[in-house]
Design an enzyme around this catalytic site. Structure first.
Site, PDB file in Angstrom:
ATOM      1  N   TYR A 245       0.853  -1.309  -0.040  1.00 50.15           N
ATOM      2  CA  TYR A 245      -0.105   0.030   0.083  1.00 50.15           C
ATOM      3  C   TYR A 245       0.838   1.364   0.015  1.00 50.15           C
ATOM      4  O   TYR A 245       1.750   1.535   0.913  1.00 50.15           O
ATOM      5  CB  TYR A 245      -0.965  -0.045   1.268  1.00 50.15           C
ATOM      6  CG  TYR A 245      -1.936   0.991   1.579  1.00 50.15           C
ATOM      7  CD1 TYR A 245      -2.107   2.167   0.420  1.00 50.15           C
ATOM      8  CD2 TYR A 245      -2.440   1.115   2.648  1.00 50.15           C
ATOM      9  CE1 TYR A 245      -2.970   3.241   1.185  1.00 50.15           C
ATOM     10  CE2 TYR A 245      -3.555   2.069   2.957  1.00 50.15           C
ATOM     11  CZ  TYR A 245      -3.806   3.127   1.735  1.00 50.15           C
ATOM     12  OH  TYR A 245      -4.655   3.951   2.224  1.00 50.15           O
TER      13      TYR A 245
ATOM     14  N   LYS B 116      -1.701  -1.329  -3.897  1.00 45.33           N
ATOM     15  CA  LYS B 116      -2.793  -0.213  -3.921  1.00 45.33           C
ATOM     16  C   LYS B 116      -1.821   1.103  -3.840  1.00 45.33           C
ATOM     17  O   LYS B 116      -0.885   1.410  -2.897  1.00 45.33           O
ATOM     18  CB  LYS B 116      -3.635  -0.148  -2.842  1.00 45.33           C
ATOM     19  CG  LYS B 116      -4.591   0.926  -2.545  1.00 45.33           C
ATOM     20  CD  LYS B 116      -5.131   1.120  -1.334  1.00 45.33           C
ATOM     21  CE  LYS B 116      -6.005   2.508  -1.449  1.00 45.33           C
ATOM     22  NZ  LYS B 116      -6.504   2.849  -0.211  1.00 45.33           N
TER      23      LYS B 116
END
Lengths: 326, 326, 326, 326
Positions: A154, A182
């Site tokens: 992330y 992400k």
């Protein structure tokens, strides 16, 4: 519901030509409905999940930045994992944010996620000490040796003070336990660079956070969006994702312009660093879905901003209704 | 020991002309001795505390940045508070770092600190979300309503991404529960500005973190230092503090130059963001005091850097011995 | 005047045991008196120079940040060098800021400085492209091959986006053409590290910019201050420098507290990034010394802030008068 | 050539329904061919201009970041404006970068641009002092009162330390003299926000700098790209622009992937902050178009990186040839 389930299963099924579980579509970063500082709004949580699932989302990501995870007690984080997994009840894959400065706590949370049937965990870099890229690689290597579930990286440099550099992603993608990333940097040069670097690893899933850039990244090869607005208008985002995935540029433009209106009118009131979050929680409260209580150090909108929000929300709701999404 | 105790009591006694408990002197930010990721080096902890207390320190600060607090599990943080308070056993005031992104966890830790007899707690700003100064004020206001102990502010912008601006400190200093500030910015223009702004509130304690600047700030009015090097050479720092407090500039220069040698030769090996921490833990291990295990995401020095450290440490030890501090 | 001249000559004389011209004392970063965007306030310039020289300053630094150099046309920068050198007429060494993104322009300006009799030039890193330390070293190596005068490094990370790291300073100090450094970072851990690293090169001059930290750095070994406030109150700063140099800590505290009052009451009005500069120019205008016109992109205070400034200035003027500095 | 000219005229003609001259397409930020620090490679400049114009570009932007403008002497900047305008000879609109910290110099350069027949000027925020948004607005207001040509804003926060915030752009767009913006932030959430905010002002031109994001921004409404790679492969970028403008997503993907290969293989060698620039200049030199001399503080690649560049360039050249663009 049966239809959604089928879609999910299809997407989540591990391809025979792939080594990693592949995720695609809209996986909203769920806000955490709270009644008080350390108390979940359980009824609100159930309504919110049903609202999103009926909008055709492809997964659910809890305990991310939008979920205020770092503001929540550990007791509550574990409780939220248990409640969410039970309520979702296999209808969708659940991704659990385990981002923390203390690896031991991240691992504990991942163990609860595994027990409750979550599909994967998500971890941004530890965000207190200032690390270099080699230390970041060692950190993720340490983590995956202890994790019972596959891991999404992330990238969130505005909050963590460190970019997961493309070469670091490439290195880490060689581990079978690390299945995707992400990116919430909003830097599309960075993201397109990742897509380019990973094009020989189609089983590595690449998602963007900011909804303002979801359509274009999917058009050019991203796997989907982890978009906060899908808490409020799930169908708008799933339809936009589908239009982008199929290259329907006319439809993309039409739906993207509504997303930009949401961004412009709901996420920038009051000029806080957290206006985006205040906007989503406030809107969900106005929609009757759940409470807008925010955990310290954030606070819900005060009356003046809340009134503006209500007015803007109504205009957006009308425009979304006119789209007759189904 | 009796002597130290007397000094401590003297310093810690609330002055009749002051409203807040006043702290002064050297309050080392204790490293956390670890055997493994989630296991305290209990014997090492005892040796370390005795080592520092016999060096004349005026208090002890646990669970700060130097204590790797954000890397430790909550279970361990609570255990460390209990163990430290029991081992210190009233010889010195114990300050407990409760810095966290989740206020609920900060408050829980403060409650344990209160139960075990700690003197105060210390909290840097929450370090995940990007707050403005008004939100920062609200955060501390929220915290003090729930805390059972007086609070030190902790300015640490390189790690928290936010400066506690002088006007914010001034505003917060009006609360009786907020009794001082530790500044680790190393920005002396900022710190001198604080000293100037607070000169009509002599009961508000002002400490600096970086030991490279302790002497000069005490010369000009600061209350003391929260200096990592005092884990290794407590007497050097307490003597330097005393020289600065009494304006003995010749002695200050002599001792300050040893501190600068420590900074230069122990804290900059390997060019890590955390070289300072690796250096202190490594030196304590070489001195036979405690283990140098570091919690994820940090790591102790590898062999090459450790050898350089041993060599530099010996040179410093000899120089400290020559000073015949007592 | 004869007295000042003697002091200057003494300080500026190259020591027989040193290889580099040594600078010490207060070298004010002169503001640039302007009548309009591209027109020097010539009478104001003459008054300002006489005002500062009669206050016992040890040199004068033109075209620094305080001199708004980067906002001035090249024509005007060359004119200012000529005018200043003629007006100073050998009474003091003149240092000329040549900081620029274009090395060719820096060198042209240095040539004018040489022709007019300036003593040295001063260059911060080029501030547009983001350089690494090796590129920074190459830049300074390129520059000194072309410069006709000795060079001061100028560390100003808030404006240039790059720190001249201690090891870089050490490397560059080996060139005979590089004779010192002015540090405006306000980071005293950094500065003390430099002082420590350079202690075997006493002919390398180390100055600090921010006046809030001048006293303490001189107490611990710095060579002096390049302090903006000396435009207004030169004697205050030279006397503070002398007190610090001689270790008179009582006097240091007395004078330092006035400097802090100046910083607090003149440099923070209006909350601009450039409040410091607006404050000095505004005060000089109120004192009848020169115009307060500021070149684009900065602007002088508007009426409201100017009134507050006048009020604060009067209070400070009274306090300075009471000190009976001579 | 005639064909290109027609296109240009069409695009550059002021629409009857618009108030501002509208720009669209690929406007390469031209590198500045140099033989030495202060000497233009005149033959290289001519070859480069012809190479790009024959590739169908829609305008030319000189003296931007890619043009190393801030590293060039003023004499050379004025000379480059004159030479370029004469060589272009009306075949295309020429945009001239006037970014500077000194407004007086920006205006002088704009006057030369006007005299030589340039179409517009481009100015990033002044990049030395740290300004707030209100000061930034005042700066641009000051500038346009003095400028003889329409102005493009230029958002370049990594180099200027300031974002031109969307509300600032909106405010400034009300001036008829401010006709567009080039964004080099690579932050597509920011850029899409601008496109959304400006949708009622279609005569305000919006361009992106980073070529990695050009296709997607044009797909969603941007007017074009100011892409460095178009110095080398102008036709690739103009064809990609056309595909994006017409919504031909298949073609977009095909050409975009070549652009990403260029970014990946030519712009990241040696890991410099300026690898992108070194890569383009080095490639143009290898292609026989112009010298790769870079003005201080940057330097061309050394032998090792140059060899890798040659190897990668050949592979890219082959792939571009296979596309049979025309």
């Amino acid at each position: 519901m049966a239809q959604n389930h089928a879609v999910t299963v299809l997407l989540y099924t591990m391809s025979t030509t792939m080594n990693k579980p592949k995720f695609q579509g809209i996986i909203p970063p769920m806000i955490t409905p709270l009644l008080e500082e350390d108390q979940i709004d359980i009824l609100g949580l159930e309504r919110l999940l049903d609202h999103m699932i009926s909008g055709g989302i492809h997964g659910i990501f809890i305990l991310g930045t939008t979920g205020e995870s770092t503001s929540l007690s550990y007791r509550l984080r574990h409780e939220l994992v248990r409640l969410t997994c039970k309520m979702v009840n296999g209808r969708l894959p659940v991704l659990v944010g385990i981002t923390d400065t203390a690896a031991t706590e991240s691992i504990r949370l991942a163990n609860t996620a595994k027990e409750e049937g979550a599909a994967a965990v998500v971890a941004a870099p530890p965000y207190y000490f200032n690390l270099g890229q080699p230390e970041l690689i060692e950190y993720y290597e340490y983590l995956i040796r202890k994790l019972p579930l596959p891991l999404f990286l992330y990238n969130m440099p505005s909050h963590t003070k460190i970019i997961i550099e493309p070469n670091t992603v490439k290195t880490l993608s060689n581990y079978k336990e690390i299945i995707g990333l992400k990116d919430s940097s909003a830097n599309n040069a960075y993201f397109n660079n990742l897509v380019h670097k990973m094009k020989d690893q189609p089983d590595f899933s690449l998602f963007v956070g900011p909804e303002e850039i979801m359509a274009e990244t999917v058009l050019l090869g991203a796997d989907g969006g982890v978009n906060g607005g899908a808490n409020m208008f799930p169908k708008l985002y799933t339809k936009l994702y589908e239009a982008a995935k199929t290259g329907d540029i006319t439809r993309v433009k039409e739906l993207h312009s509504v997303v930009m209106q949401i961004s412009s009118q709901l996420y920038s009131l009051g000029h806080y660093g957290s206006s985006y979050l205040k906007g989503i929680k406030g809107a969900l409260s106005l929609m009757g879905i759940c409470s807008d209580y925010m955990a310290s150090p954030l606070h819900r909108f005060r009356a003046e901003d809340r009134e503006k929000l209500a007015c803007n929300l109504q205009r957006i709701q009308e425009r979304v209704d006119q789209l007759q999404l189904r």
